[in-house]
Design an enzyme around this catalytic site. Structure first.
Site, PDB file in Angstrom:
ATOM      1  N   LYS A  11       0.676  -1.467   0.108  1.00  0.00           N
ATOM      2  CA  LYS A  11       0.068  -0.636  -0.333  1.00  0.00           C
ATOM      3  C   LYS A  11       0.959   0.750  -0.471  1.00  0.00           C
ATOM      4  CE  LYS A  11      -3.933  -1.971   2.601  1.00  0.00           C
ATOM      5  NZ  LYS A  11      -5.237  -2.361   3.033  1.00  0.00           N
ATOM      6  N   TYR A  51     -12.055  -1.270  -4.234  1.00  0.00           N
ATOM      7  CA  TYR A  51     -13.072  -1.823  -2.938  1.00  0.00           C
ATOM      8  C   TYR A  51     -14.374  -1.872  -2.925  1.00  0.00           C
ATOM      9  CZ  TYR A  51      -7.767  -2.204  -0.366  1.00  0.00           C
ATOM     10  OH  TYR A  51      -7.032  -2.635  -0.188  1.00  0.00           O
ATOM     11  N   ASN A 114      -2.078   0.265   6.875  1.00  0.00           N
ATOM     12  CA  ASN A 114      -1.355  -1.492   7.357  1.00  0.00           C
ATOM     13  C   ASN A 114      -1.108  -1.776   5.892  1.00  0.00           C
ATOM     14  OD1 ASN A 114      -3.711  -2.500   5.813  1.00  0.00           O
ATOM     15  ND2 ASN A 114      -4.782  -3.402   6.670  1.00  0.00           N
ATOM     16  N   HIS A 117      -2.518  -5.292   1.692  1.00  0.00           N
ATOM     17  CA  HIS A 117      -3.264  -6.383   1.827  1.00  0.00           C
ATOM     18  C   HIS A 117      -3.188  -8.006   1.215  1.00  0.00           C
ATOM     19  CE1 HIS A 117      -7.325  -6.647  -0.044  1.00  0.00           C
ATOM     20  NE2 HIS A 117      -7.360  -7.804  -0.728  1.00  0.00           N
ATOM     21  N   GLU A 128      -9.827 -10.441  -7.754  1.00  0.00           N
ATOM     22  CA  GLU A 128      -8.147  -9.353  -7.411  1.00  0.00           C
ATOM     23  C   GLU A 128      -7.490  -9.125  -8.576  1.00  0.00           C
ATOM     24  OE1 GLU A 128     -10.077  -8.763  -2.540  1.00  0.00           O
ATOM     25  OE2 GLU A 128      -7.596  -9.309  -3.003  1.00  0.00           O
TER      26      GLU A 128
HETATM   27  P1  CMP Z   1      -7.843  -4.381   3.638  1.00  0.00           P
HETATM   28  O1  CMP Z   1      -6.202  -6.020   3.218  1.00  0.00           O
HETATM   29  O2  CMP Z   1      -6.773  -4.157   2.395  1.00  0.00           O
HETATM   30  O3  CMP Z   1      -9.073  -4.813   3.057  1.00  0.00           O
HETATM   31  C1  CMP Z   1     -10.325  -3.599   3.791  1.00  0.00           C
HETATM   32  C2  CMP Z   1      -8.738  -2.507   3.835  1.00  0.00           C
HETATM   33  O4  CMP Z   1     -10.077  -1.228   4.628  1.00  0.00           O
HETATM   34  C3  CMP Z   1      -8.299  -2.888   5.251  1.00  0.00           C
HETATM   35  O5  CMP Z   1      -7.249  -4.101   5.030  1.00  0.00           O
HETATM   36  C4  CMP Z   1      -7.789  -1.947   5.729  1.00  0.00           C
HETATM   37  O6  CMP Z   1      -7.010  -1.417   5.350  1.00  0.00           O
HETATM   38  C5  CMP Z   1      -9.000  -0.924   6.075  1.00  0.00           C
HETATM   39  N1  CMP Z   1     -10.233  -0.468   6.761  1.00  0.00           N
HETATM   40  C6  CMP Z   1     -10.181   0.926   8.011  1.00  0.00           C
HETATM   41  N2  CMP Z   1     -11.111   0.577   8.661  1.00  0.00           N
HETATM   42  C7  CMP Z   1     -10.951  -0.854   8.773  1.00  0.00           C
HETATM   43  C8  CMP Z   1     -11.552  -1.344   9.897  1.00  0.00           C
HETATM   44  N3  CMP Z   1     -12.328  -1.128  10.574  1.00  0.00           N
HETATM   45  N4  CMP Z   1     -12.053  -2.932   9.470  1.00  0.00           N
HETATM   46  C9  CMP Z   1     -12.112  -3.647   8.325  1.00  0.00           C
HETATM   47  N5  CMP Z   1     -10.892  -2.749   7.719  1.00  0.00           N
HETATM   48  C10 CMP Z   1     -10.597  -1.721   7.636  1.00  0.00           C
END
Ligand code: CMP
Length: 139
Positions: A11, A51, A114, A117, A128
């Protein structure tokens, strides 16, 4: 039946913080083979589409804005039990809960930023991967 493939993105936060090389090293050291790899940038529109499954969630707008804020690395990875093994390698979605030594524990700062993904199912890994790569871009 397992396809033995998963999809990942490094990311914008991890790219901006200079972690592309370290994260790819962790991924290959864990036994994943790179099937496809691309350095690119999502627009608000393409991030919104990627998303879309989260479009009703309160964090959707911020997620789309963040994921289109800078370049990302997209990849298709192959390994036995790829989905589960990759999720174990990257750790919990919230880096505060990610186990010691996982990619999110080492390189991520917050639940939004974070670092990586990882697909949550074989079905989503295929969707994806298709979002970013043509058949001719996979080896
Ligand atoms: P990702 O695995 O990319 O899929 C969705 C993303 O939403 C997740 O990682 C997080 O970076 C983001 N996100 C932000 N807030 C939340 C939340 N409360 N629960 C889950 N995903 C979240």
């Amino acid at each position: 039946m397992s396809t033995n493939r998963t999809f990942t993105m490094i990311k914008p936060d991890a790219v901006a913080n200079g972690h592309i090389g370290a994260i790819i090293n962790d991924i290959t050291a864990a036994g994943f083979k790179i099937v496809a790899l691309k350095y690119t940038k999502l627009t608000e529109e393409t991030a919104g589409k990627f998303y879309e499954v989260h479009s009703a969630r309160p964090f959707y707008k911020d997620l789309v804005s963040f994921m289109s804020s800078g370049p990302i690395v997209a990849a298709i990875l192959e390994k036995d039990n790829a989905i589960e093994d990759f999720r174990n390698l990257i750790g919990a979605t919230n880096p505060a809960d990610a186990a010691e030594g996982t990619i999110r524990n080492k390189y991520a700062k917050s639940i939004d930023a974070n670092a990586v993904h990882g697909s949550d199912s074989d079905e989503n890994a295929a969707i994806e991967g298709d979002f970013f790569f043509t058949a001719a871009e996979r080896f």
